[in-house]
Design an enzyme around this catalytic site. Structure first.
Site, PDB file in Angstrom:
ATOM      1  N   ILE A  15      44.340  35.189  31.440  1.00 12.38           N
ATOM      2  CA  ILE A  15      43.185  35.123  32.521  1.00 12.38           C
ATOM      3  C   ILE A  15      43.709  35.702  33.846  1.00 12.38           C
ATOM      4  O   ILE A  15      44.854  35.538  34.235  1.00 12.38           O
ATOM      5  CB  ILE A  15      42.830  33.805  32.795  1.00 12.38           C
ATOM      6  CG1 ILE A  15      42.468  33.020  31.586  1.00 12.38           C
ATOM      7  CG2 ILE A  15      41.569  34.009  33.872  1.00 12.38           C
ATOM      8  CD1 ILE A  15      42.293  31.541  31.932  1.00 12.38           C
ATOM      9  N   ASN A  96      38.983  39.146  34.600  1.00 14.58           N
ATOM     10  CA  ASN A  96      38.108  38.153  35.531  1.00 14.58           C
ATOM     11  C   ASN A  96      38.234  38.756  36.965  1.00 14.58           C
ATOM     12  O   ASN A  96      37.406  38.677  37.690  1.00 14.58           O
ATOM     13  CB  ASN A  96      38.566  36.953  35.419  1.00 14.58           C
ATOM     14  CG  ASN A  96      37.927  35.975  36.659  1.00 14.58           C
ATOM     15  OD1 ASN A  96      36.787  35.868  36.861  1.00 14.58           O
ATOM     16  ND2 ASN A  96      39.193  35.678  37.518  1.00 14.58           N
ATOM     17  N   TYR A 160      31.185  48.905  43.996  1.00 17.31           N
ATOM     18  CA  TYR A 160      31.183  47.626  43.224  1.00 17.31           C
ATOM     19  C   TYR A 160      30.273  47.920  41.851  1.00 17.31           C
ATOM     20  O   TYR A 160      30.688  47.706  40.740  1.00 17.31           O
ATOM     21  CB  TYR A 160      31.012  46.476  43.685  1.00 17.31           C
ATOM     22  CG  TYR A 160      30.920  45.081  43.178  1.00 17.31           C
ATOM     23  CD1 TYR A 160      32.280  44.546  42.964  1.00 17.31           C
ATOM     24  CD2 TYR A 160      29.792  44.509  42.756  1.00 17.31           C
ATOM     25  CE1 TYR A 160      32.297  43.609  42.093  1.00 17.31           C
ATOM     26  CE2 TYR A 160      30.079  43.108  41.993  1.00 17.31           C
ATOM     27  CZ  TYR A 160      31.080  42.748  41.785  1.00 17.31           C
ATOM     28  OH  TYR A 160      31.228  41.676  41.204  1.00 17.31           O
ATOM     29  N   LYS A 164      31.400  48.203  37.928  1.00 15.83           N
ATOM     30  CA  LYS A 164      30.920  47.166  37.226  1.00 15.83           C
ATOM     31  C   LYS A 164      30.014  47.793  35.929  1.00 15.83           C
ATOM     32  O   LYS A 164      30.232  47.408  34.769  1.00 15.83           O
ATOM     33  CB  LYS A 164      30.089  45.882  37.718  1.00 15.83           C
ATOM     34  CG  LYS A 164      31.118  44.974  38.486  1.00 15.83           C
ATOM     35  CD  LYS A 164      32.060  44.420  37.863  1.00 15.83           C
ATOM     36  CE  LYS A 164      32.919  43.355  38.531  1.00 15.83           C
ATOM     37  NZ  LYS A 164      34.024  42.665  37.725  1.00 15.83           N
ATOM     38  N   THR A 197      32.307  31.592  45.851  1.00 15.44           N
ATOM     39  CA  THR A 197      33.671  32.038  45.813  1.00 15.44           C
ATOM     40  C   THR A 197      34.058  32.835  46.980  1.00 15.44           C
ATOM     41  O   THR A 197      33.446  32.921  47.939  1.00 15.44           O
ATOM     42  CB  THR A 197      33.905  33.242  44.454  1.00 15.44           C
ATOM     43  OG1 THR A 197      33.058  34.242  44.956  1.00 15.44           O
ATOM     44  CG2 THR A 197      33.232  32.435  43.356  1.00 15.44           C
TER      45      THR A 197
END
Length: 256
Positions: A15, A96, A160, A164, A197
């Site tokens: 991870i 991640n 971003y 992505k 987050t």
């Protein structure tokens, strides 16, 4: 470079960005299911090491700055040597780690932040997948954490959105290549939606002129519309127990 705790299990999860946010929640879920953890991050979450010890699950921490290709190569050379030594039955890979900066309109982007964004969000997951597919014989499931921003333009998020979108296309292409090769490995993308987050905190602290949708994202927090990472991690780990369609983008809203 690394610290090891516990006894090796037949399944292992690698991870990135496991020290906080969604990565930490995924790690906790996997540990409770008896899956060993290899955390790759710049900092360590001591609670994960403690939980692994309590559950007698393997745990290793590799410190890595994913924006440095040389450092990534070095760390994953050590990491793949560990995998060859342990020979787990299944390896789950969660790409991640991610960064939102630079937030700003084209023409006003900081180039250093732009380069870091591309390295962490796109180049690192591709490199990690490439290394592991080349070096690891265990059956693998690679999960690339993506975003709804991959599929629609958001003013102020050109970096971003672009990285992505790139990870989605890499996922689709790599899946096609694995299928052609007759490989049993699977690679998917997972879109976790808006979560509570640190990244959301960065978004809310943006300047209005840099981020057109600032007020909308501030409202998400004020009205309690941000999902907690534990809920999202539970949906993702539950997905892994189902028959996966390699190359597919899975959306958290379809799983909860």
């Amino acid at each position: 470079m690394k610290q090891k705790i516990g006894v090796m299990k037949v399944k292992l999860a690698i991870i990135t960005g496991a020290s906080k946010g969604l990565g930490a929640s995924i790690a906790r879920r996997m540990i409770t299911e008896g899956t060993g953890i290899i955390s790759v991050s710049r900092t360590e979450n001591s609670e994960l090491a403690k939980l692994s010890a309590e559950k007698q699950v393997f745990y290793a921490q590799y410190f890595c700055n994913l924006s440095s290709p040389d450092e990534l190569e070095s760390v994953f050379s050590e990491l793949t040597a560990l995998l060859k030594e342990k020979q787990p039955e299944t390896v789950y890979v969660f790409n991640n780690a991610g960064v939102i900066d630079p937030i700003g309109t084209a023409g006003n982007l900081n180039h250093a932040a732009l380069i870091q964004n591309a390295h962490v969000n796109l180049i690192a997951p591709i490199m990690i997948s490439n290394i592991l597919l080349r070096e690891v014989s265990s059956e693998m499931v690679i999960v690339n954490i993506t975003s709804g921003a991959a599929e629609r333009p958001i003013q102020g998020w050109s970096a971003y959105c672009s990285t992505k979108a790139g990870i989605n296309m890499f996922t689709e292409t790599a899946a096609l290549e694995l299928q052609t090769a007759g490989s049993s490995h699977k690679i998917i993308a997972f879109s976790p939606g808006v979560m509570d987050t640190d990244m959301q905190g960065t978004i809310r602290s943006s300047a209005k002129e840099a981020f057109h949708d600032l007020e909308k994202f501030q409202e998400y927090k004020e009205k309690g519309m941000l999902r907690d990472t534990e809920t999202v991690a539970s949906a993702l780990t539950g997905l892994l127990h189902k028959e996966l369609e390699s190359g597919k983008v899975y959306y958290v809203n379809d799983l909860i």
